[in-house]
Design a protein around this motif. Structure first.
Motif, PDB file in Angstrom:
ATOM      1  N   SER A 565     -69.458 -21.198 -27.935  1.00 41.73           N
ATOM      2  CA  SER A 565     -68.878 -20.270 -26.946  1.00 41.73           C
ATOM      3  C   SER A 565     -68.258 -21.032 -25.778  1.00 41.73           C
ATOM      4  CB  SER A 565     -69.969 -19.330 -26.407  1.00 41.73           C
ATOM      5  OG  SER A 565     -70.866 -20.059 -25.599  1.00 41.73           O
ATOM      6  N   PHE A 570     -69.137 -14.872 -24.662  1.00 36.64           N
ATOM      7  CA  PHE A 570     -68.820 -13.618 -25.346  1.00 36.64           C
ATOM      8  C   PHE A 570     -69.412 -13.686 -26.742  1.00 36.64           C
ATOM      9  CE2 PHE A 570     -65.571 -13.326 -22.122  1.00 36.64           C
ATOM     10  CZ  PHE A 570     -65.505 -11.969 -21.875  1.00 36.64           C
ATOM     11  N   SER A 572     -69.218 -11.829 -30.544  1.00 35.17           N
ATOM     12  CA  SER A 572     -68.415 -10.896 -31.330  1.00 35.17           C
ATOM     13  C   SER A 572     -69.360  -9.905 -31.999  1.00 35.17           C
ATOM     14  CB  SER A 572     -67.623 -11.680 -32.391  1.00 35.17           C
ATOM     15  OG  SER A 572     -66.905 -10.776 -33.175  1.00 35.17           O
ATOM     16  N   LEU A 577     -65.569  -7.814 -28.465  1.00 34.16           N
ATOM     17  CA  LEU A 577     -66.206  -8.903 -27.731  1.00 34.16           C
ATOM     18  C   LEU A 577     -67.112  -8.327 -26.650  1.00 34.16           C
ATOM     19  CD1 LEU A 577     -63.270 -11.452 -27.290  1.00 34.16           C
ATOM     20  CD2 LEU A 577     -65.296 -11.702 -28.719  1.00 34.16           C
TER      21      LEU A 577
END
Lengths: 672, 110
Positions: A565, A570, A572, A577
């Motif tokens: 990251s 974030f 997924s 997101l």
């Protein structure tokens, strides 16, 4: 021996009567000829007057007498009910409430002014069309028989009759007014001095009554206590006119009516305090002061903590019997907690019903036509939530009407109905209640909001804002300006205070608005404030609780994924997101991350973020303890709880963390 | 046993408010009187504000006295508001000779 203070009992009864009267008056507005509502209002006023006199609220009794007399005229068809009369009696009711709160208050001038208005409203000033024809003969009281009838009555009033304001002597006097009476008191149930409850009624009566009045006149004497008393009436004989009993010249007026018509004189008139709402179920209900429920809740909270400790001890013990007992205690304390929660729940209609009066008054003040509708009034919420939501909701409803709804002509020009609509609804969703205030007015003017926000420095000129961000600006402190505040909405509670109050209840506010079509503000509030189900997690060496109602799901965050990251934070999640916060960093634990960290995805409404923790320990029944004053400024935590081993775990403030996560996302997006 | 004819120089003087508003206080006062004096003789003000709750308390005190073998009575026969309240409440009609002796100080030939 516990004895209720009769004055306090009266105040409680009076509060119920005020609700009954106000509800009846507002219902009457929908159908001004509704005799049931007219009767209900009259009975409420009559009871209030009598109870007031009984308990020494002479000013209240005297003032209420006038309102009662006015409604008696309506009841008898001498005057028709009108919106003006209803408004007058509603205003008079506020004065009555003041007289209950401050019996010796110096507000006689206000009383005189209200009585003058009342007099005008019942036709004293020849109000147009207020006088109607007398009732038809068929509706008139039944004419007295030409022969006197002897009746044998045996009756016992409910034991709490005197405490509730009924004066048995007044009822006996009314019986005497019907004819010749022989009244014999039965004292056989009176206990000894050490057993007697001074305010309870132990005496019953046998009455032999010879009267020219019909049976209905006897029934009318007991009309207000009929549902709760024991009453037997037997006809003994009909005879020719007898000495000492004067045959009436005119149709008999029911005794209850007589009491009304005699001005001032009956300060000690029959004083039944039977609210219709009781519907004969009084014996099935127990009135308990709210603070006792709070005390009980505290005890249950302590029990849950103790049980948690016991479970932990039992879990580490090999003693099977101890484990069995621990499981029993756990089950019982869980059941006790659930029962306690139910006791604290009250229907949201208690909150909504007060808005009928508010909307009525606002409609008269603003000249707007307003239809107030309710949905989901039976939804139940913790009583504390109800109490704390009252003021914010008043402000939101005022705002809807003041700023949202248009005047009738404007609405017609906009192709809408003349009447604006305000909908108050409540529904349960998981562990939350969602209360919505929706109107079909002009909606929030975004240009004006932005202009005011820029003028007050809340946003920079030209700053890009998402629609929801723009709308949320109205909850910023200092957003309201003097030009915007009116006597309706500018009563010291701003929208920022509304938001703070809701957030203090661990709730959130969602706002939607469509120009020209209206606005909708939703408050999502936990159903209860005292004990929550939480998810116990470990971050570094500390334990924390995340309210389970906010938890959507838990995921694993591998070390590789964390490294991948590269600080973007974030994750997924099904093609979207979701920003996440590393609580280890936020809390500066100074410890190395576990190799397999977990992400707990939490949400409020449409917003969601992930919280990275080292370990998910499991669900935990959490008794919420407030933070100390020293920690008043700490925003990341909404409270604390004591774990089974006696250690303290802080409860995460979900709303604050989501805001932090969203801000972080916005900053990263802005940075490209 | 009650003996109302034995007039005491200092009875238990009751307050002028003898209605339900004051019922608990009056009950406590009567209990205190039974604990501190013997016989217990009540002095009811002529213009006292009286309702049914007071009549019940006096009846309860009579039962208490009877049960405990204590002397209990009124310093003077019922009159004024006390008498009219007894009438309104239907006590007079239902009185036995002993009741009449207690409330009205009327001894009747059996």
């Amino acid at each position: 021996m516990t004895t209720l203070d009769p004055i306090q009992v009266f105040r409680t009864e009076a509060a119920e009567l005020f609700e009954q009267i106000e509800g009846g008056l507002l219902d009457l507005l929908h159908d001004l000829s509704n005799q049931d509502q007219i009767d209900a209002v009259f009975r409420g006023l009559h009871t209030l007057k009598g109870s007031g006199a009984m308990f020494g609220f002479e000013a209240l009794a005297a003032f209420t007498h006038h309102c009662e007399t006015a409604f008696d005229r309506v009841r008898k068809g001498e005057v028709s009910a009108s919106a003006e009369l209803v408004a007058c009696v509603l205003a008079a009711q506020d004065h009555m409430k003041a007289l209950v709160d401050r019996p010796n208050g110096d507000n006689a001038e206000e009383g005189d002014r209200l009585l003058a208005e009342l007099q005008a409203a019942v036709g004293g000033q020849g109000g147009s069309g207020t006088v109607v024809t007398p009732p038809l003969a068929a509706n008139a009281p039944v004419a007295a028989d030409t022969a006197a009838t002897t009746w044998k009555l045996s009756f016992r009033l409910p034991s709490n009759a005197m405490a509730n304001g009924t004066n048995p002597l007044g009822l006996l006097d009314e019986l005497r007014e019907l004819g010749t009476c022989e009244i014999r008191a039965d004292l056989s149930k009176v206990p000894g001095l050490n057993q007697i409850e001074p305010a309870d009624l132990y005496v019953s009566w046998q009455v032999t009554l010879t009267t020219y009045q019909p049976r209905s006149a006897i029934d009318d004497v007991f009309i207000f206590v009929m549902d709760e008393m024991e009453l037997q009436i037997e006809q003994q004989s009909s005879t020719a006119p007898i000495a000492g009993v004067k045959a009436p010249d005119t149709p008999a007026a029911p005794a209850a009516e007589k009491a009304v018509m005699e001005p001032q004189a009956r300060a000690e008139a029959s004083t039944p305090a039977v609210a219709e709402a009781k519907n004969g179920k009084a014996a099935e209900n127990v009135r308990v002061p709210a603070e006792r429920l709070d005390e009980l809740m505290d005890r249950v909270g302590e029990l849950v903590i103790a049980q948690s400790r016991l479970s932990q001890l039992a879990g580490s013990s090999v003693d099977i019997q101890l484990r069995a007992v621990s499981e029993d205690v756990e089950r019982l304390s869980g059941e006790l907690r659930d029962t306690m929660m139910v006791l604290r729940m009250v229907p949201v209609t208690q909150l909504f019903s007060r808005f009928r009066r508010l909307v009525h008054d606002l409609a008269r003040e603003t000249g707007k036509m307003i239809e107030l509708e309710f949905e989901g009034e039976t939804t139940e919420v913790d009583k504390t939530v109800i109490e704390r939501l009252a003021d914010p909701l008043v402000h939101l409803v005022r705002n809807s009407i003041d700023h949202g709804l248009e005047l009738p002509d404007e609405r017609i020009a906009a192709g809408k109905d003349r009447s604006g609509r305000v909908l108050l609804s409540a529904r349960q969703s998981g562990g939350e209640v969602i209360i919505t205030i929706k109107d079909d007015g002009r909606g929030i003017n975004r240009e004006r909001v932005r202009a005011k926000a820029e003028a007050s420095g809340l946003v920079q000129p030209g700053q890009q804002l998402m629609d929801q961000e723009l709308l949320q600006l109205i909850f910023q402190p200092g957003f309201s300006t003097a030009a915007q505040v009116t006597n309706l909405s500018g009563r010291g509670v701003g929208m920022d205070v509304v938001k703070k109050t809701v957030e203090a209840l661990r709730g959130v506010i969602d706002i939607r608005s469509e120009p020209g079509k209206g606005s909708e503000i939703s408050l999502r509030i936990p159903l209860t404030l005292a004990i929550i189900d939480g998810l116990l997690v470990r971050v570094g060496s500390g334990n924390y609780v995340i309210p389970l109602s906010a938890v959507e799901e838990c995921l694993e965050l591998s070390l590789e994924e964390d490294l991948r990251s590269r600080g973007r934070s974030f994750i997924s999640l099904r093609d979207s997101l979701v920003p996440y916060l590393r609580l280890r960093d936020l809390f500066r634990t100074g410890t190395a991350p576990d190799p397999y960290q977990k992400v707990v995805v939490i949400s409020t409404g449409d917003e969601r973020i992930g919280l990275v923790v080292d370990q998910i320990i499991g669900d935990h029944q959490t008794v919420i303890k407030s933070m100390s004053k020293l920690h008043h400024d700490v925003v990341t935590f909404s409270g604390a709880t004591i774990l089974g081993d006696g250690s303290v775990a802080l409860i995460l403030d979900v709303i604050h963390l989501i805001n932090v996560g969203q801000q972080q996302e916005a900053q990263l997006r802005a940075a490209g | 046993m009650s003996d109302p004819q034995t007039i005491q120089p200092h009875g238990t003087v009751l307050p002028p408010s003898l209605s339900i508003r004051n019922a608990t206080t009056v009950r406590d006062l009567l209990q205190a009187a039974f604990e501190s004096t013997d016989p217990v003789m009540l002095s009811v003000p002529d213009d006292a504000d009286i309702d049914l709750s007071f009549l019940q308390l006096v009846e309860a005190a009579r039962r208490h006295a009877e049960l405990n073998g204590r002397a209990f009575g009124l310093q003077k026969p019922a009159m004024g508001n006390l008498l009219s309240t007894l009438e309104r409440a239907g006590f007079i009609t239902a009185m036995t000779p002993r009741d009449r002796e207690f409330w009205l100080h009327r001894k009747e030939q059996q």
